[in-house]
Design a protein around this motif. Structure first.
Motif, PDB file in Angstrom:
ATOM      1  N   LEU A 199       0.830  -1.203   0.000  1.00 53.21           N
ATOM      2  CA  LEU A 199       0.000   0.000   0.000  1.00 53.21           C
ATOM      3  C   LEU A 199       0.865   1.255   0.000  1.00 53.21           C
ATOM      4  CD1 LEU A 199      -2.798   1.355   0.272  1.00 53.21           C
ATOM      5  CD2 LEU A 199      -2.533   1.155   2.749  1.00 53.21           C
ATOM      6  N   PHE A 200       1.892   1.262   0.848  1.00 51.21           N
ATOM      7  CA  PHE A 200       2.760   2.431   0.926  1.00 51.21           C
ATOM      8  C   PHE A 200       3.690   2.526  -0.281  1.00 51.21           C
ATOM      9  CE2 PHE A 200       1.533   2.152   5.383  1.00 51.21           C
ATOM     10  CZ  PHE A 200       1.276   3.485   5.668  1.00 51.21           C
ATOM     11  N   GLU A 201       4.164   1.377  -0.770  1.00 53.70           N
ATOM     12  CA  GLU A 201       5.057   1.399  -1.924  1.00 53.70           C
ATOM     13  C   GLU A 201       4.326   1.887  -3.168  1.00 53.70           C
ATOM     14  OE1 GLU A 201       6.754  -2.478  -2.062  1.00 53.70           O
ATOM     15  OE2 GLU A 201       8.103  -2.108  -0.360  1.00 53.70           O
ATOM     16  N   ASP A 202       3.046   1.591  -3.269  1.00 49.46           N
ATOM     17  CA  ASP A 202       2.244   2.101  -4.386  1.00 49.46           C
ATOM     18  C   ASP A 202       2.085   3.618  -4.296  1.00 49.46           C
ATOM     19  OD1 ASP A 202       1.957  -0.422  -5.379  1.00 49.46           O
ATOM     20  OD2 ASP A 202      -0.054  -0.745  -4.563  1.00 49.46           O
ATOM     21  N   SER A 203       2.251   4.151  -3.079  1.00 54.79           N
ATOM     22  CA  SER A 203       2.124   5.598  -2.873  1.00 54.79           C
ATOM     23  C   SER A 203       3.476   6.308  -2.929  1.00 54.79           C
ATOM     24  CB  SER A 203       1.464   5.875  -1.515  1.00 54.79           C
ATOM     25  OG  SER A 203       0.176   5.291  -1.442  1.00 54.79           O
ATOM     26  N   GLY A 204       4.523   5.556  -3.284  1.00 54.43           N
ATOM     27  CA  GLY A 204       5.833   6.175  -3.454  1.00 54.43           C
ATOM     28  C   GLY A 204       6.749   6.103  -2.251  1.00 54.43           C
ATOM     29  N   TRP A 205       6.481   5.154  -1.326  1.00 55.74           N
ATOM     30  CA  TRP A 205       7.322   5.014  -0.139  1.00 55.74           C
ATOM     31  C   TRP A 205       7.833   3.582  -0.035  1.00 55.74           C
ATOM     32  CZ3 TRP A 205       8.658   9.017   3.097  1.00 55.74           C
ATOM     33  CH2 TRP A 205       7.983  10.217   2.899  1.00 55.74           C
ATOM     34  N   ASP A 206       9.153   3.423  -0.077  1.00 52.19           N
ATOM     35  CA  ASP A 206       9.767   2.103   0.013  1.00 52.19           C
ATOM     36  C   ASP A 206       9.917   1.693   1.475  1.00 52.19           C
ATOM     37  OD1 ASP A 206      10.056   1.905  -2.735  1.00 52.19           O
ATOM     38  OD2 ASP A 206      12.057   2.819  -2.710  1.00 52.19           O
ATOM     39  N   HIS A 207       9.538   0.462   1.764  1.00 54.26           N
ATOM     40  CA  HIS A 207       9.717  -0.080   3.112  1.00 54.26           C
ATOM     41  C   HIS A 207      11.160  -0.513   3.257  1.00 54.26           C
ATOM     42  CE1 HIS A 207       9.415  -3.165   6.336  1.00 54.26           C
ATOM     43  NE2 HIS A 207       8.520  -2.337   6.829  1.00 54.26           N
ATOM     44  N   ILE A 208      11.915   0.112   4.166  1.00 52.66           N
ATOM     45  CA  ILE A 208      13.350  -0.154   4.260  1.00 52.66           C
ATOM     46  C   ILE A 208      13.737  -0.948   5.508  1.00 52.66           C
ATOM     47  CG2 ILE A 208      14.037   1.822   2.865  1.00 52.66           C
ATOM     48  CD1 ILE A 208      14.586   3.363   5.429  1.00 52.66           C
ATOM     49  N   ALA A 209      12.864  -1.029   6.502  1.00 51.97           N
ATOM     50  CA  ALA A 209      13.195  -1.807   7.704  1.00 51.97           C
ATOM     51  C   ALA A 209      11.926  -2.096   8.482  1.00 51.97           C
ATOM     52  CB  ALA A 209      14.193  -1.054   8.591  1.00 51.97           C
ATOM     53  N   GLY A 210      11.932  -3.232   9.190  1.00 57.14           N
ATOM     54  CA  GLY A 210      10.776  -3.626   9.980  1.00 57.14           C
ATOM     55  C   GLY A 210      10.238  -4.970   9.538  1.00 57.14           C
ATOM     56  N   THR A 211       9.682  -5.724  10.489  1.00 57.70           N
ATOM     57  CA  THR A 211       9.064  -7.017  10.199  1.00 57.70           C
ATOM     58  C   THR A 211       7.612  -6.982  10.675  1.00 57.70           C
ATOM     59  OG1 THR A 211       9.668  -7.999  12.335  1.00 57.70           O
ATOM     60  CG2 THR A 211      11.296  -8.136  10.550  1.00 57.70           C
ATOM     61  N   PHE A 221       1.177   9.595   5.923  1.00 59.12           N
ATOM     62  CA  PHE A 221      -0.087   9.547   6.641  1.00 59.12           C
ATOM     63  C   PHE A 221      -1.110  10.447   5.949  1.00 59.12           C
ATOM     64  CE2 PHE A 221       3.402   9.017   9.689  1.00 59.12           C
ATOM     65  CZ  PHE A 221       3.139   7.721  10.098  1.00 59.12           C
ATOM     66  N   SER A 222      -2.298   9.923   5.785  1.00 53.64           N
ATOM     67  CA  SER A 222      -3.325  10.655   5.053  1.00 53.64           C
ATOM     68  C   SER A 222      -3.921  11.801   5.854  1.00 53.64           C
ATOM     69  CB  SER A 222      -4.451   9.691   4.625  1.00 53.64           C
ATOM     70  OG  SER A 222      -5.025   9.057   5.772  1.00 53.64           O
ATOM     71  N   ASP A 223      -3.871  11.709   7.192  1.00 55.33           N
ATOM     72  CA  ASP A 223      -4.432  12.769   8.029  1.00 55.33           C
ATOM     73  C   ASP A 223      -3.748  12.767   9.386  1.00 55.33           C
ATOM     74  OD1 ASP A 223      -5.578  10.615   9.468  1.00 55.33           O
ATOM     75  OD2 ASP A 223      -7.364  10.676   8.190  1.00 55.33           O
ATOM     76  N   VAL A 224      -4.112  13.752  10.224  1.00 54.21           N
ATOM     77  CA  VAL A 224      -3.499  13.884  11.541  1.00 54.21           C
ATOM     78  C   VAL A 224      -3.834  12.689  12.426  1.00 54.21           C
ATOM     79  CG1 VAL A 224      -3.377  15.294  13.642  1.00 54.21           C
ATOM     80  CG2 VAL A 224      -3.496  16.391  11.398  1.00 54.21           C
ATOM     81  N   ASP A 225      -5.048  12.165  12.301  1.00 53.68           N
ATOM     82  CA  ASP A 225      -5.439  11.022  13.132  1.00 53.68           C
ATOM     83  C   ASP A 225      -4.544   9.812  12.861  1.00 53.68           C
ATOM     84  OD1 ASP A 225      -7.484  12.349  14.423  1.00 53.68           O
ATOM     85  OD2 ASP A 225      -8.975  11.823  12.919  1.00 53.68           O
ATOM     86  N   SER A 226      -4.193   9.604  11.610  1.00 53.98           N
ATOM     87  CA  SER A 226      -3.313   8.489  11.255  1.00 53.98           C
ATOM     88  C   SER A 226      -1.914   8.721  11.818  1.00 53.98           C
ATOM     89  CB  SER A 226      -3.237   8.334   9.732  1.00 53.98           C
ATOM     90  OG  SER A 226      -4.503   8.028   9.198  1.00 53.98           O
ATOM     91  N   ARG A 227      -1.471   9.966  11.749  1.00 57.75           N
ATOM     92  CA  ARG A 227      -0.147  10.305  12.271  1.00 57.75           C
ATOM     93  C   ARG A 227      -0.106  10.129  13.785  1.00 57.75           C
ATOM     94  NH1 ARG A 227       4.197  13.012  10.343  1.00 57.75           N
ATOM     95  NH2 ARG A 227       5.479  14.158  11.837  1.00 57.75           N
ATOM     96  N   ALA A 228      -1.188  10.531  14.454  1.00 56.84           N
ATOM     97  CA  ALA A 228      -1.240  10.408  15.909  1.00 56.84           C
ATOM     98  C   ALA A 228      -1.439   8.959  16.336  1.00 56.84           C
ATOM     99  CB  ALA A 228      -2.372  11.275  16.451  1.00 56.84           C
ATOM    100  N   GLY A 229      -2.112   8.170  15.495  1.00 60.45           N
ATOM    101  CA  GLY A 229      -2.439   6.798  15.852  1.00 60.45           C
ATOM    102  C   GLY A 229      -1.223   5.945  16.148  1.00 60.45           C
TER     103      GLY A 229
END
Length: 210
Positions: free
Chosen positions: A66-78, A98-106
């Protein structure tokens, strides 16, 4: 190259990783106690951090896609690491993942819940150890009770120092064992409170902007 640091604020962590990229150190892996980097060309990298865990690998792969389709490569994490690191791929994608502040705060709310859960896991264990006398909370108020040498505190001069110095290493081991769990509970609750405070601050910023 390894760097040992600990963050409770995602924004500060992102800024530090960006600074490292500008110095020619590319972030490749997050470890339990720090970060691993490899030499690379200095770059003005945009790195963002989310906090999520997944029960199924398929859900984790969908999340990454989902994020890679939006232009963000996943570089670390399992799927079970919690911390997920993304890097903006070229000029594609927006400035934020993050699409909005709620997502960022979540992400702070999920992090706070994780720390609180860890603290709660230690509480029953601590209660059992106290009830079985494996741990004596009283030593926190009376550290002398950790010394078992009969009549130690009535000794004087060289006799006292010989007995004191001989037993002190054993006392440190016993003391560390007895205070380890209370300290871990306190730290987990502290980290939970810090993350929850940042969650509320991010939510308040949304209200101010509106």
């Amino acid at each position: 190259m390894k760097k040992y640091k600990f963050f409770t604020n995602f924004d500060e962590e992102e800024a530090w990783l960006k600074a490292m990229a500008k110095q020619g150190s590319r972030f490749v892996k997050k470890t339990s106690f720090g970060y691993e980097f490899e030499p690379a060309e200095p770059e003005d990298a945009e790195i963002r951090i989310d906090y999520r865990t997944f029960k199924r690998q398929d859900d984790f792969e969908d999340y990454r896609a989902l994020f890679e389709d939006s232009g963000w490569d996943h570089i670390a994490g399992t799927k079970s690491s919690g911390h997920q690191y993304f890097k903006k791929s070229g000029k594609v994608g927006g400035e934020e993942i993050f699409s909005d502040v709620d997502s960022r705060a979540g992400r702070y709310k999920r992090l706070s819940d994780m720390w609180a859960t860890l603290a709660c896991c230690f509480v029953p264990l601590f209660a059992v150890l106290v009830s079985t006398d494996a741990i004596d909370p009283g030593v926190l108020l009376d550290p002398k009770s950790l010394y078992y040498t009969p009549g130690l505190w009535s000794l004087t001069g060289a006799a006292f120092w010989r007995a004191f110095l001989f037993e002190t290493p054993f006392v440190l081991v016993r003391g560390l064992f007895w205070i380890f769990i209370p300290v871990m509970i306190f730290l987990y609750l502290y980290f939970s409170a810090r993350a929850n405070k940042q969650y509320k601050k991010t939510q308040d910023d949304k209200i101010i902007r509106h």
